[in-house]
Motif scaffolding. Structure first.
Motif, mmCIF file in Angstrom:
data_model
loop_
_atom_site.group_PDB
_atom_site.id
_atom_site.type_symbol
_atom_site.label_atom_id
_atom_site.label_comp_id
_atom_site.label_asym_id
_atom_site.label_seq_id
_atom_site.Cartn_x
_atom_site.Cartn_y
_atom_site.Cartn_z
ATOM 1 N N LEU A 18 0.811 -1.216 0.000
ATOM 2 C CA LEU A 18 0.000 0.000 0.000
ATOM 3 C C LEU A 18 0.847 1.270 0.000
ATOM 4 C CD1 LEU A 18 -2.866 -1.119 2.403
ATOM 5 C CD2 LEU A 18 -2.780 -1.194 -0.089
ATOM 6 N N ASN A 19 2.177 1.091 -0.116
ATOM 7 C CA ASN A 19 3.105 2.216 -0.301
ATOM 8 C C ASN A 19 3.061 3.207 0.862
ATOM 9 O OD1 ASN A 19 5.161 3.319 -1.812
ATOM 10 N ND2 ASN A 19 3.818 4.492 -3.172
ATOM 11 N N VAL A 20 3.153 2.674 2.091
ATOM 12 C CA VAL A 20 3.180 3.512 3.289
ATOM 13 C C VAL A 20 4.407 3.148 4.121
ATOM 14 C CG1 VAL A 20 0.676 3.756 3.306
ATOM 15 C CG2 VAL A 20 1.740 1.936 4.658
ATOM 16 N N PRO A 21 4.901 4.056 4.951
ATOM 17 C CA PRO A 21 6.130 3.803 5.711
ATOM 18 C C PRO A 21 5.923 2.843 6.881
ATOM 19 C CG PRO A 21 5.252 5.986 6.202
ATOM 20 C CD PRO A 21 4.404 5.435 5.105
ATOM 21 N N VAL A 22 7.004 2.131 7.220
ATOM 22 C CA VAL A 22 6.999 1.195 8.345
ATOM 23 C C VAL A 22 8.117 1.580 9.311
ATOM 24 C CG1 VAL A 22 7.256 -1.184 9.095
ATOM 25 C CG2 VAL A 22 6.045 -0.677 6.963
ATOM 26 N N TRP A 23 7.740 1.756 10.550
ATOM 27 C CA TRP A 23 8.647 2.087 11.653
ATOM 28 C C TRP A 23 9.085 0.761 12.267
ATOM 29 C CZ3 TRP A 23 5.951 4.763 16.403
ATOM 30 C CH2 TRP A 23 6.822 4.880 17.472
ATOM 31 N N ASN A 24 10.363 0.452 12.214
ATOM 32 C CA ASN A 24 10.856 -0.847 12.678
ATOM 33 C C ASN A 24 11.226 -0.783 14.154
ATOM 34 O OD1 ASN A 24 11.648 -3.483 12.730
ATOM 35 N ND2 ASN A 24 13.271 -3.276 11.197
ATOM 36 N N TYR A 25 10.199 -0.712 14.983
ATOM 37 C CA TYR A 25 10.409 -0.630 16.435
ATOM 38 C C TYR A 25 11.058 -1.905 16.954
ATOM 39 C CZ TYR A 25 9.322 -0.293 21.409
ATOM 40 O OH TYR A 25 9.403 -0.279 22.785
ATOM 41 N N TRP A 26 10.679 -3.059 16.393
ATOM 42 C CA TRP A 26 11.287 -4.324 16.823
ATOM 43 C C TRP A 26 12.814 -4.233 16.742
ATOM 44 C CZ3 TRP A 26 14.553 -7.570 14.162
ATOM 45 C CH2 TRP A 26 14.815 -8.815 14.763
ATOM 46 N N LYS A 27 13.316 -3.712 15.630
ATOM 47 C CA LYS A 27 14.764 -3.623 15.474
ATOM 48 C C LYS A 27 15.374 -2.652 16.476
ATOM 49 C CE LYS A 27 18.411 -2.826 12.086
ATOM 50 N NZ LYS A 27 18.738 -2.484 10.683
ATOM 51 N N ALA A 28 14.639 -1.595 16.816
ATOM 52 C CA ALA A 28 15.170 -0.573 17.718
ATOM 53 C C ALA A 28 15.437 -1.124 19.107
ATOM 54 C CB ALA A 28 14.200 0.602 17.799
ATOM 55 N N ILE A 29 14.639 -2.109 19.545
ATOM 56 C CA ILE A 29 14.799 -2.596 20.923
ATOM 57 C C ILE A 29 15.320 -4.035 20.995
ATOM 58 C CG2 ILE A 29 13.037 -1.036 21.804
ATOM 59 C CD1 ILE A 29 11.146 -3.453 22.002
ATOM 60 N N HIS A 30 15.317 -4.746 19.875
ATOM 61 C CA HIS A 30 15.825 -6.113 19.876
ATOM 62 C C HIS A 30 17.317 -6.077 20.187
ATOM 63 C CE1 HIS A 30 15.679 -10.372 18.902
ATOM 64 N NE2 HIS A 30 16.791 -10.224 18.194
ATOM 65 N N GLY A 31 17.723 -6.785 21.223
ATOM 66 C CA GLY A 31 19.122 -6.773 21.640
ATOM 67 C C GLY A 31 19.369 -5.975 22.891
ATOM 68 N N LEU A 32 18.382 -5.145 23.305
ATOM 69 C CA LEU A 32 18.480 -4.479 24.605
ATOM 70 C C LEU A 32 18.314 -5.521 25.714
ATOM 71 C CD1 LEU A 32 16.296 -1.258 24.105
ATOM 72 C CD2 LEU A 32 18.787 -1.452 24.019
ATOM 73 N N PRO A 33 18.637 -5.208 26.962
ATOM 74 C CA PRO A 33 18.373 -6.160 28.050
ATOM 75 C C PRO A 33 16.914 -6.620 28.020
ATOM 76 C CG PRO A 33 19.707 -4.337 28.846
ATOM 77 C CD PRO A 33 19.303 -3.988 27.434
ATOM 78 N N ASN A 34 16.701 -7.934 28.021
ATOM 79 C CA ASN A 34 15.371 -8.530 27.907
ATOM 80 C C ASN A 34 14.661 -8.041 26.650
ATOM 81 O OD1 ASN A 34 13.388 -10.361 28.877
ATOM 82 N ND2 ASN A 34 12.181 -8.667 29.695
#
Length: 581
Positions: free
Chosen positions: A216-232
């Motif tokens: 649908l040509n809309v942006p995706v915010w990759n929050y998973w990537k932003a926090i994956h690898g932080l403690p827990n």
């Protein structure tokens, strides 16, 4: 005898042009802050324009989701609380550029609420995607947002049906698009409930989010990537992102090791990106340079030259005006620059061979360059305006004062006044500096130079938002010769312009193309007589059309609808149609 290049034009001038990233294909590697390429930018700008007509506000955003988004769990709310300090929170120290973003969205939504603090009608603990489908329209009606941030799917594990979820997510996106709201989808955090029993579902959701965003040509915010690898992996429990002891709006020492703090921080980054590219028309993310070629000497041949569209690598293409074959392709600026390239043709070093002049598009400094038509080497590079101006610059050249030496004419791009400057041929001195339109207009001005029945003249057209008024200013003294409108009065997309003697009467004619949203072109004489009106390409609703006059063959003009793919057509006024390309 060759002329000396003006001393103020150095062969190694500054660039100040910003590189861009290439979009990733999967959520596992995609950037946190979404890439918005040129096609997506145009799509979202059309959505936003529809929303503005409906009363949507570009300083308001809506929230859709479940408990991770709902009031009480730390998302967004702290950033809008009374007494929140950009200094005490560490925001100004970490990212001072995000302070203005936060301030913008403090605009009242209803009563004392702002976008951050509002309890959304479209976010509630335990909700699934079907609940957001049913509630998104109500939130739009309540707050008239320009943007909607959507994170949903964590609780859809009860269905564990990717296609059911995909269908609901599509409906959510279409609800916002139909309402003129720019939707930003978000990936979800890792899922630790029941010893990570549903972790695979979280990964499935995130891939579907990317696929729907692409579809649908809309942006995706990759929050998973932003926090994956932080403690827990950024979680405070088995499901919800954790918050720092100092609160979810704290970004000082240690603050960004907590998932909700990262979400609030990246929310500001995402809002900043959408604001810039969609609402403020900043450079989109772009394509690579493609195939470049060796230089083809331009002495004694007919050719047209055109620059890259916004979003593409800064390539200049030189083409045969009869066949459309590419004669040469070269980089005018650093390959990472994505602001577009404006092009003019003139002999600026006096060797009798036409040279290529380029002006950087929006996003970089107002850099004008010249490249030798003989061997392609850079002759000079200079700033047309103050170095801090980043609206871009249009460029034209021609002998305005009759001394046999071409003057260089530049027009300021969006963001400043409609300023035109003329640099004297052979000297580089500024001989004229004026506003082509009302000084309050900030959409930019495009320029061309031609020899008309009344004498040499500068032709100016407005950028986006300025209607379709064309003005001619006398080359001798800068006085206004004539002004006329070429499209209907409601037209506001801006006009690209070139001049060429299309009908062979010895006087230049004016060719105008829609700058965005259409491939519409109109050719007229300076007296207003119609020479042709047509579309340069089959796609009439995307990037607009760039125009290129033909050196050595003045009765032809190229209309370029996709510079990255070298898609263009050649207008031959003798046949009153586009041919070739």
């Amino acid at each position: 005898m060759a002329r000396t290049v003006p001393s103020f034009l150095s062969p190694t001038g500054p660039e100040l042009l910003e590189p861009r990233d290439v979009p990733a294909a999967s959520f596992l590697t995609a950037p946190v802050v979404p890439d918005i390429d040129a096609d997506m930018q145009v799509h979202l700008q059309q959505v936003a324009a529809r929303g503005a007509a409906l009363g949507n506000r570009d300083n308001v955003f809506a929230k859709s989701g479940d408990s991770i988004t709902a009031y009480g769990f730390g998302f967004a709310y702290p950033l809008g609380q009374l007494g929140y300090s950009d200094d005490a929170s560490g925001l100004r120290a970490v990212r001072p550029d995000l302070v203005a973003v936060r301030q913008k969205y403090l605009a009242p939504v209803s009563g004392f609420e702002n976008s951050f603090t509002r309890t959304s009608l479209s976010a509630y603990p335990g909700w699934q995607s079907s609940n957001v489908v049913a509630s998104a329209a109500a939130e739009v009606a309540a707050v008239r947002p320009g943007i909607a941030v959507v994170m949903i799917g964590t609780n859809d594990w009860v269905h564990a049906n990717a296609e059911y979820y995909r269908g609901n997510l599509r409906q959510i996106v279409r609800t916002y698009l139909d309402a003129g709201v720019v939707p930003v989808l978000s990936t979800i955090p890792d899922h630790r409930i029941n010893n990570s029993q549903y972790e695979a579902w979280a990964l499935t959701v995130n891939q579907v989010v990317y696929e729907v965003g692409d579809e649908l040509n809309v942006p995706v915010w990759n929050y998973w990537k932003a926090i994956h690898g932080l403690p827990n992996d950024g979680l405070g429990d088995q499901l919800h992102p954790g918050s720092a002891p100092a609160g979810a709006g704290y970004f000082g020492a240690g603050g960004l090791s907590f998932g909700m703090n990262v979400r609030n921080f990246t929310l500001l980054e995402v809002l900043q990106k959408v604001d810039a590219v969609v609402f403020d028309d900043a450079n989109p993310d772009g394509n690579d340079a493609g195939t470049l070629t060796a230089w083809r000497p331009l002495d004694g041949i007919a050719f047209a030259a055109f620059g890259a569209s916004r979003g593409d690598a800064p390539v200049v293409t030189i083409a045969d005006p009869d066949t459309g074959a590419v004669l040469a392709r070269f980089l005018a600026y650093d390959e990472g620059f994505r602001g577009g390239v404006n092009v003019a043709i003139a002999d600026v070093n006096g060797d009798g061979v036409p040279d290529i002049l380029t002006g950087a598009g929006k996003g970089g400094g107002p850099v004008v360059k010249a490249f030798s038509g003989t061997d392609g080497r850079q002759l000079f590079s200079t700033f047309a305006f103050e170095p801090g101006f980043t609206g871009g610059v249009s460029v034209a050249a021609g002998d305005l004062d009759g001394d046999g030496v071409a003057e260089i004419v530049v027009g300021a791009g969006p963001g400043g006044g409609p300023r035109v400057r003329v640099f004297g041929g052979g000297t580089g001195a500024v001989v004229r500096d004026f506003f082509a339109f009302e000084g309050t207009f900030t959409g930019g001005v495009n320029v061309a130079v031609g020899r008309f029945a009344s004498g040499p003249a500068i032709v100016t057209t407005p950028g986006a938002g300025g209607g379709s008024v064309v003005k001619l200013f006398a080359g001798s003294d800068g006085s206004l010769v004539t002004a006329f409108e070429v499209f209907e009065s409601a037209y506001r997309a801006g006009l690209n312009v070139v001049v060429s003697d299309l009908n062979g009467d010895g006087s230049a004619d004016v060719v105008l193309g829609a700058a965005v949203g259409s491939s519409r072109v109109r050719a007229i004489t300076a007296a207003g007589a119609e020479l042709g009106s047509f579309f340069a390409g089959p796609d009439v609703s995307t990037r607009g059309v760039r125009l290129a006059a033909v050196a050595g063959r003045p009765a032809k003009v190229l209309g370029v609808t996709s510079s990255a793919a070298a898609v263009y057509n050649i207008f031959d006024p003798a046949e009153s149609v586009f041919v070739g390309g």
